[in-house]
Design a protein around this motif. Sequence first.
Motif, PDB file in Angstrom:
ATOM      1  N   UNK A   8       6.269   4.591   3.374  1.00 27.13           N
ATOM      2  CA  UNK A   8       5.354   5.693   3.095  1.00 27.13           C
ATOM      3  C   UNK A   8       5.168   5.892   1.592  1.00 27.13           C
ATOM      4  N   UNK A   9       6.248   5.653   0.813  1.00 28.50           N
ATOM      5  CA  UNK A   9       6.156   5.775  -0.635  1.00 28.50           C
ATOM      6  C   UNK A   9       5.445   4.568  -1.239  1.00 28.50           C
ATOM      7  N   UNK A  10       5.781   3.388  -0.776  1.00 22.40           N
ATOM      8  CA  UNK A  10       5.197   2.166  -1.321  1.00 22.40           C
ATOM      9  C   UNK A  10       3.697   2.116  -1.123  1.00 22.40           C
ATOM     10  N   UNK A  11       3.219   2.630  -0.003  1.00 25.45           N
ATOM     11  CA  UNK A  11       1.800   2.547   0.321  1.00 25.45           C
ATOM     12  C   UNK A  11       1.046   3.855   0.072  1.00 25.45           C
ATOM     13  N   UNK A  12       1.667   4.775  -0.657  1.00 26.48           N
ATOM     14  CA  UNK A  12       1.013   6.059  -0.907  1.00 26.48           C
ATOM     15  C   UNK A  12      -0.298   5.889  -1.669  1.00 26.48           C
ATOM     16  N   UNK A  13      -0.395   4.815  -2.473  1.00 25.03           N
ATOM     17  CA  UNK A  13      -1.612   4.589  -3.267  1.00 25.03           C
ATOM     18  C   UNK A  13      -2.847   4.411  -2.395  1.00 25.03           C
ATOM     19  N   UNK A  14      -2.649   3.953  -1.154  1.00 32.48           N
ATOM     20  CA  UNK A  14      -3.805   3.790  -0.267  1.00 32.48           C
ATOM     21  C   UNK A  14      -4.470   5.134   0.013  1.00 32.48           C
ATOM     22  N   UNK A  15      -3.659   6.160   0.167  1.00 33.74           N
ATOM     23  CA  UNK A  15      -4.221   7.490   0.371  1.00 33.74           C
ATOM     24  C   UNK A  15      -5.012   7.962  -0.823  1.00 33.74           C
ATOM     25  N   UNK A  16      -4.522   7.645  -2.023  1.00 30.90           N
ATOM     26  CA  UNK A  16      -5.260   8.013  -3.234  1.00 30.90           C
ATOM     27  C   UNK A  16      -6.583   7.250  -3.314  1.00 30.90           C
ATOM     28  N   UNK A  17      -6.580   5.985  -2.878  1.00 29.08           N
ATOM     29  CA  UNK A  17      -7.827   5.203  -2.854  1.00 29.08           C
ATOM     30  C   UNK A  17      -8.857   5.858  -1.946  1.00 29.08           C
ATOM     31  N   UNK A  18      -8.403   6.295  -0.783  1.00 24.02           N
ATOM     32  CA  UNK A  18      -9.315   6.960   0.156  1.00 24.02           C
ATOM     33  C   UNK A  18      -9.908   8.203  -0.494  1.00 24.02           C
ATOM     34  N   UNK A  19      -9.074   8.962  -1.204  1.00 26.69           N
ATOM     35  CA  UNK A  19      -9.548  10.188  -1.852  1.00 26.69           C
ATOM     36  C   UNK A  19     -10.566   9.891  -2.950  1.00 26.69           C
ATOM     37  N   UNK A  20     -10.492   8.701  -3.562  1.00 26.81           N
ATOM     38  CA  UNK A  20     -11.380   8.360  -4.676  1.00 26.81           C
ATOM     39  C   UNK A  20     -12.590   7.535  -4.254  1.00 26.81           C
ATOM     40  N   UNK A  21     -12.766   7.276  -2.978  1.00 25.16           N
ATOM     41  CA  UNK A  21     -13.928   6.495  -2.526  1.00 25.16           C
ATOM     42  C   UNK A  21     -15.219   7.178  -2.977  1.00 25.16           C
ATOM     43  N   UNK A  33      -2.582   0.254  -7.283  1.00 25.24           N
ATOM     44  CA  UNK A  33      -1.770   0.003  -6.104  1.00 25.24           C
ATOM     45  C   UNK A  33      -1.438  -1.456  -5.925  1.00 25.24           C
ATOM     46  N   UNK A  34      -2.441  -2.323  -6.061  1.00 22.92           N
ATOM     47  CA  UNK A  34      -2.212  -3.758  -5.896  1.00 22.92           C
ATOM     48  C   UNK A  34      -1.308  -4.285  -7.011  1.00 22.92           C
ATOM     49  N   UNK A  35      -1.437  -3.727  -8.204  1.00 21.76           N
ATOM     50  CA  UNK A  35      -0.554  -4.136  -9.295  1.00 21.76           C
ATOM     51  C   UNK A  35       0.898  -3.808  -8.962  1.00 21.76           C
ATOM     52  N   UNK A  36       1.125  -2.664  -8.361  1.00 23.53           N
ATOM     53  CA  UNK A  36       2.493  -2.279  -8.018  1.00 23.53           C
ATOM     54  C   UNK A  36       3.058  -3.126  -6.891  1.00 23.53           C
ATOM     55  N   UNK A  37       2.181  -3.625  -6.018  1.00 22.50           N
ATOM     56  CA  UNK A  37       2.634  -4.392  -4.860  1.00 22.50           C
ATOM     57  C   UNK A  37       2.865  -5.855  -5.213  1.00 22.50           C
ATOM     58  N   UNK A  38       1.918  -6.472  -5.939  1.00 25.37           N
ATOM     59  CA  UNK A  38       2.047  -7.912  -6.186  1.00 25.37           C
ATOM     60  C   UNK A  38       1.746  -8.348  -7.609  1.00 25.37           C
ATOM     61  N   UNK A  39       1.534  -7.402  -8.527  1.00 27.49           N
ATOM     62  CA  UNK A  39       1.465  -7.758  -9.937  1.00 27.49           C
ATOM     63  C   UNK A  39       0.126  -8.219 -10.460  1.00 27.49           C
ATOM     64  N   UNK A  40      -0.958  -8.064  -9.703  1.00 27.76           N
ATOM     65  CA  UNK A  40      -2.277  -8.427 -10.229  1.00 27.76           C
ATOM     66  C   UNK A  40      -2.620  -7.501 -11.391  1.00 27.76           C
ATOM     67  N   UNK A  41      -3.180  -8.074 -12.464  1.00 27.19           N
ATOM     68  CA  UNK A  41      -3.467  -7.306 -13.673  1.00 27.19           C
ATOM     69  C   UNK A  41      -4.925  -6.878 -13.803  1.00 27.19           C
ATOM     70  N   UNK A 167      -5.484  -6.907   3.453  1.00 28.15           N
ATOM     71  CA  UNK A 167      -6.856  -7.365   3.304  1.00 28.15           C
ATOM     72  C   UNK A 167      -7.907  -6.537   4.009  1.00 28.15           C
ATOM     73  N   UNK A 168      -7.726  -6.312   5.307  1.00 26.04           N
ATOM     74  CA  UNK A 168      -8.748  -5.586   6.071  1.00 26.04           C
ATOM     75  C   UNK A 168      -8.926  -4.168   5.554  1.00 26.04           C
ATOM     76  N   UNK A 169      -7.820  -3.535   5.186  1.00 25.85           N
ATOM     77  CA  UNK A 169      -7.893  -2.175   4.659  1.00 25.85           C
ATOM     78  C   UNK A 169      -8.632  -2.149   3.324  1.00 25.85           C
TER      79      UNK A 169
END
Length: 256
Positions: A8-21, A33-41, A167-169
């Motif tokens: 729930x903590x690791x994926x909390x950024x998804x909720x913020x993405x929804x709020x910023x759509x 969020x993706x940077x925190x998960x897999x390091x994309x810059x 991906x789908x999300x």
Amino acid sequence: MDCIPALSTRDAWLGHCVADIGRPGFHARLLQGIHSVLGADHFSHLSYDHQGRIRHAAASSVCDQRLIDSTTDIYVKHLYQRDPNYPLVRNNAPEATGQGPDLRLLRMSPTSIGDTEYRRVLFDEPGFTGKISLLGQWDDRSCYLNFYFSRVPLNMGRASTLLGQYGSTLMGLACRHDELAFPEDEEEAVAGHDAWSTLSPRERSTAELLMDGCTAKEIGRTMDLSPATIVTYKERIFAKLGVGSLREFLALGRPG
């Protein structure tokens, strides 16, 4: 021993993405969020019509926003058709497939690119060591999400697996953002004798600011859009008005 955050903590950024759509900060939030998960810059989001033309472009970076904006501008203006994945983008279009294809996950490293100019301009010079892309179809458009790395991931296979899980999300969020951020694209332009009447509201606003002598960056700041998106509007304006350069466009003058 490293602690693994709760899901729930690791994926909390998804909720913020929804709020910023639909808001200007959406892409930055998604990349964080993706940077925190897999390091994309760095991140670019491209939307294509059924003819393979770019409709919208946006970019975000956790390192250097000017770098990703500049690289995306170059891609949109000159090199997008030379992307090794471009044939897949074209084949992904609804008219080409007849139905919505499955989401595709694509990996690219500089060593796999045969086009030396493309590799130099879009990977070597900005310092990108690789990218992982998501390609999907949403309604009448192809959506292309690119996550760039400025350092080699510890495990590219693992990074691909993780991105595949999201991906789908991510594709749904990005495409829904386009619908909310660019609502006029849901309406077909009504062609008339006056070519200016074929411009969408945002294209017309862009055209008026171009007539005022504003640059893509200045227009982007005014309209809360990325310079790359303004470039796509500019290309579409020129095509609809039948001009090939800014000089020709300015010579038209404002519509009466």
